[in-house]
Design a protein around this motif. Structure first.
Motif, PDB file in Angstrom:
ATOM      1  N   PHE A 146       0.750  -1.053  -0.005  1.00 38.09           N
ATOM      2  CA  PHE A 146       0.125   0.081  -0.056  1.00 38.09           C
ATOM      3  C   PHE A 146       0.860   1.370   0.051  1.00 38.09           C
ATOM      4  O   PHE A 146       1.891   1.329   0.879  1.00 38.09           O
ATOM      5  N   VAL A 147       0.324   2.375  -0.734  1.00 39.08           N
ATOM      6  CA  VAL A 147       1.339   3.395  -0.951  1.00 39.08           C
ATOM      7  C   VAL A 147       0.552   4.581  -0.184  1.00 39.08           C
ATOM      8  O   VAL A 147      -0.752   4.770  -0.074  1.00 39.08           O
ATOM      9  N   VAL A 148       1.380   5.241   0.720  1.00 39.37           N
ATOM     10  CA  VAL A 148       1.056   6.313   1.776  1.00 39.37           C
ATOM     11  C   VAL A 148       1.590   7.547   1.324  1.00 39.37           C
ATOM     12  O   VAL A 148       2.845   7.720   1.043  1.00 39.37           O
ATOM     13  N   ASP A 149       0.841   8.495   1.266  1.00 38.22           N
ATOM     14  CA  ASP A 149       1.438   9.732   0.776  1.00 38.22           C
ATOM     15  C   ASP A 149       0.612  10.866   1.796  1.00 38.22           C
ATOM     16  O   ASP A 149      -0.197  10.441   2.606  1.00 38.22           O
ATOM     17  N   ALA A 150       1.266  12.275   1.407  1.00 35.24           N
ATOM     18  CA  ALA A 150       0.588  13.288   2.126  1.00 35.24           C
ATOM     19  C   ALA A 150      -0.719  13.348   2.301  1.00 35.24           C
ATOM     20  O   ALA A 150      -1.627  13.556   3.067  1.00 35.24           O
ATOM     21  N   TYR A 151      -1.367  13.018   1.105  1.00 30.92           N
ATOM     22  CA  TYR A 151      -3.072  13.012   0.909  1.00 30.92           C
ATOM     23  C   TYR A 151      -3.635  12.027   1.972  1.00 30.92           C
ATOM     24  O   TYR A 151      -4.520  12.115   2.535  1.00 30.92           O
ATOM     25  N   THR A 152      -3.099  10.698   1.682  1.00 28.45           N
ATOM     26  CA  THR A 152      -3.464   9.679   2.668  1.00 28.45           C
ATOM     27  C   THR A 152      -3.521  10.159   4.168  1.00 28.45           C
ATOM     28  O   THR A 152      -4.459   9.992   4.885  1.00 28.45           O
ATOM     29  N   ARG A 153      -2.370  10.698   4.606  1.00 30.89           N
ATOM     30  CA  ARG A 153      -2.183  11.154   5.948  1.00 30.89           C
ATOM     31  C   ARG A 153      -3.365  12.145   6.308  1.00 30.89           C
ATOM     32  O   ARG A 153      -3.990  12.128   7.401  1.00 30.89           O
ATOM     33  N   ARG A 154      -3.514  13.254   5.286  1.00 30.05           N
ATOM     34  CA  ARG A 154      -4.567  14.287   5.539  1.00 30.05           C
ATOM     35  C   ARG A 154      -5.994  13.772   5.788  1.00 30.05           C
ATOM     36  O   ARG A 154      -6.530  14.045   6.638  1.00 30.05           O
ATOM     37  N   LEU A 155      -6.135  12.538   4.612  1.00 30.93           N
ATOM     38  CA  LEU A 155      -7.832  12.332   4.648  1.00 30.93           C
ATOM     39  C   LEU A 155      -7.924  11.440   5.847  1.00 30.93           C
ATOM     40  O   LEU A 155      -9.040  11.510   6.390  1.00 30.93           O
ATOM     41  N   PHE A 156      -7.115  10.375   6.055  1.00 27.47           N
ATOM     42  CA  PHE A 156      -7.462   9.442   7.172  1.00 27.47           C
ATOM     43  C   PHE A 156      -7.218  10.282   8.436  1.00 27.47           C
ATOM     44  O   PHE A 156      -7.699   9.365   9.470  1.00 27.47           O
ATOM     45  N   SER A 157      -6.734  11.209   8.537  1.00 30.09           N
ATOM     46  CA  SER A 157      -6.228  11.841   9.987  1.00 30.09           C
ATOM     47  C   SER A 157      -7.594  12.580  10.185  1.00 30.09           C
ATOM     48  O   SER A 157      -8.483  12.445  11.186  1.00 30.09           O
ATOM     49  N   ARG A 158      -8.237  13.374   9.088  1.00 29.29           N
ATOM     50  CA  ARG A 158      -9.480  13.889   9.284  1.00 29.29           C
ATOM     51  C   ARG A 158     -10.747  12.926   9.355  1.00 29.29           C
ATOM     52  O   ARG A 158     -11.779  13.246   9.991  1.00 29.29           O
ATOM     53  N   LEU A 159     -10.684  11.579   8.859  1.00 29.06           N
ATOM     54  CA  LEU A 159     -11.499  10.707   9.106  1.00 29.06           C
ATOM     55  C   LEU A 159     -11.300   9.929  10.511  1.00 29.06           C
ATOM     56  O   LEU A 159     -12.276   8.991  10.978  1.00 29.06           O
ATOM     57  N   GLY A 160     -10.144  10.300  11.155  1.00 30.85           N
ATOM     58  CA  GLY A 160     -10.170   9.957  12.620  1.00 30.85           C
ATOM     59  C   GLY A 160      -9.571   8.371  12.692  1.00 30.85           C
ATOM     60  O   GLY A 160      -9.753   7.912  13.875  1.00 30.85           O
ATOM     61  N   LEU A 161      -8.907   8.145  11.399  1.00 22.10           N
ATOM     62  CA  LEU A 161      -8.349   6.793  11.563  1.00 22.10           C
ATOM     63  C   LEU A 161      -7.013   6.560  11.741  1.00 22.10           C
ATOM     64  O   LEU A 161      -6.293   5.607  12.185  1.00 22.10           O
ATOM     65  N   VAL A 162      -6.266   7.871  11.810  1.00 17.61           N
ATOM     66  CA  VAL A 162      -4.873   7.661  11.978  1.00 17.61           C
ATOM     67  C   VAL A 162      -4.262   9.103  12.739  1.00 17.61           C
ATOM     68  O   VAL A 162      -5.518  10.005  12.724  1.00 17.61           O
ATOM     69  N   SER A 163      -3.529   9.262  13.215  1.00 20.76           N
ATOM     70  CA  SER A 163      -3.078  10.577  13.631  1.00 20.76           C
ATOM     71  C   SER A 163      -2.177  11.317  12.899  1.00 20.76           C
ATOM     72  O   SER A 163      -1.208  10.530  12.183  1.00 20.76           O
ATOM     73  N   GLU A 164      -2.231  12.567  12.935  1.00 22.90           N
ATOM     74  CA  GLU A 164      -1.376  13.384  12.061  1.00 22.90           C
ATOM     75  C   GLU A 164       0.225  13.247  12.316  1.00 22.90           C
ATOM     76  O   GLU A 164       1.087  13.262  11.301  1.00 22.90           O
ATOM     77  N   LYS A 165       0.457  12.766  13.563  1.00 22.06           N
ATOM     78  CA  LYS A 165       2.062  12.597  13.850  1.00 22.06           C
ATOM     79  C   LYS A 165       2.200  11.047  13.568  1.00 22.06           C
ATOM     80  O   LYS A 165       3.593  10.827  13.746  1.00 22.06           O
ATOM     81  N   ASP A 166       1.414  10.503  13.234  1.00 23.15           N
ATOM     82  CA  ASP A 166       1.878   8.743  12.989  1.00 23.15           C
ATOM     83  C   ASP A 166       2.810   8.684  11.691  1.00 23.15           C
ATOM     84  O   ASP A 166       2.814   9.569  10.769  1.00 23.15           O
ATOM     85  N   ASP A 167       3.860   7.969  11.819  1.00 23.69           N
ATOM     86  CA  ASP A 167       4.930   7.923  10.827  1.00 23.69           C
ATOM     87  C   ASP A 167       4.466   7.082   9.686  1.00 23.69           C
ATOM     88  O   ASP A 167       3.281   6.646  10.047  1.00 23.69           O
ATOM     89  N   TYR A 168       5.222   6.966   8.633  1.00 21.65           N
ATOM     90  CA  TYR A 168       4.820   6.475   7.231  1.00 21.65           C
ATOM     91  C   TYR A 168       4.552   4.800   7.578  1.00 21.65           C
ATOM     92  O   TYR A 168       3.367   4.391   7.260  1.00 21.65           O
ATOM     93  N   HIS A 169       5.189   4.178   8.307  1.00 28.63           N
ATOM     94  CA  HIS A 169       5.094   2.885   8.564  1.00 28.63           C
ATOM     95  C   HIS A 169       3.718   2.533   9.210  1.00 28.63           C
ATOM     96  O   HIS A 169       3.037   1.746   9.096  1.00 28.63           O
TER      97      HIS A 169
END
Length: 226
Positions: A146-169
DNA sequence: ATCCGGGATC
DNA sequence: GATCCTGGAT
């Protein structure tokens, strides 16, 4: 009714995005090697500008392992100038090709073995970070990484599934651990995330008509309905 | 935390 | 004129 386990949520989100945007047929490239080139050129760069660089390389017949190998770095830099960071990216492009030729000989050979081991060595190549690595594995090699990018972080942190400070892995693990390891699914999902974030989930949100609606924590609570 | 960077968008 | 872009290295 509200099944809130990660797997269900991830699949629901995928479904909402897919119903809105449909199949996006990623990665836009003619060959697996062109995917690798694009993956390096698009680092922190708008794809529109990458396309200009790719056109230049194609015009000069330089989208091949051998051609990149034989082309001086300074000339590559000039051709890929529109993609930005052209000095570092030209070095990375050649560095990847040199490594590829020395270590595997060809892209087919590189993808022949197990992709987990390949990932470990690919991410150590200078200029190939985790995202570029996973893009190559998924979109050039068809591997379920699975590919994670800045978009993935932004979207899924806004969806409440990850934290913004979570690292790539950490972010990648969410998808790797809760989705079936199928390359076509990962392919489509990442493409849909990019589309969603370009249309709606921008840095400055454009929530009007967002297909995810209430799923997002930015959504204004609807006073009238339960 | 800073550098690399042109091009599109606002 | 300021901001942003399918990051990675130091």
């Amino acid at each position: 009714m509200a099944a809130n386990d990660p797997q269900t949520r991830l699949l629901e989100i995928f479904g909402s995005l897919y119903r809105r945007y449909g199949a996006l047929n990623w990665w836009p490239a003619d060959t697996p090697f062109e995917v690798c080139v694009g993956a390096i050129l698009t680092q922190n760069t708008n794809w529109i500008n990458v396309e200009k660089a790719i056109v230049n390389l194609k015009r000069e017949g330089l989208i091949s392992v051998q051609a990149i190998h034989e082309t001086p770095q300074e000339r590559l830099a000039e051709l890929i100038r529109p993609s930005g960071f052209f000095n570092v990216k030209s070095v990375r492009l050649k560095g990847f090709v040199e490594w590829l030729l020395r270590r595997h000989g060809s892209l087919d050979a590189m993808f022949a073995g197990g992709w987990q081991d390949l990932r470990d060595e690919l991410v150590k190549v200078p200029g190939i970070g985790p995202e570029t690595c996973d893009s190559i594995l998924l979109y050039a090699g068809g591997k379920p990484s699975f590919v994670v990018d800045a978009y993935t972080r932004r979207l899924f942190s806004r969806l409440g599934l990850v934290s913004e400070k979570d690292d790539y892995h950490r972010v990648r693990s969410l998808f790797m651990e809760h989705l079936p390891p199928e390359a076509p699914l990962f392919n489509e999902y990442h493409a849909l995330i990019v589309e969603q974030c370009k249309r709606h989930c921008r840095k400055k949100p454009s929530c009007d008509g967002c297909p995810l609606g209430r799923a997002c924590c930015l959504a204004t609570p609807n006073p009238g309905t339960p």
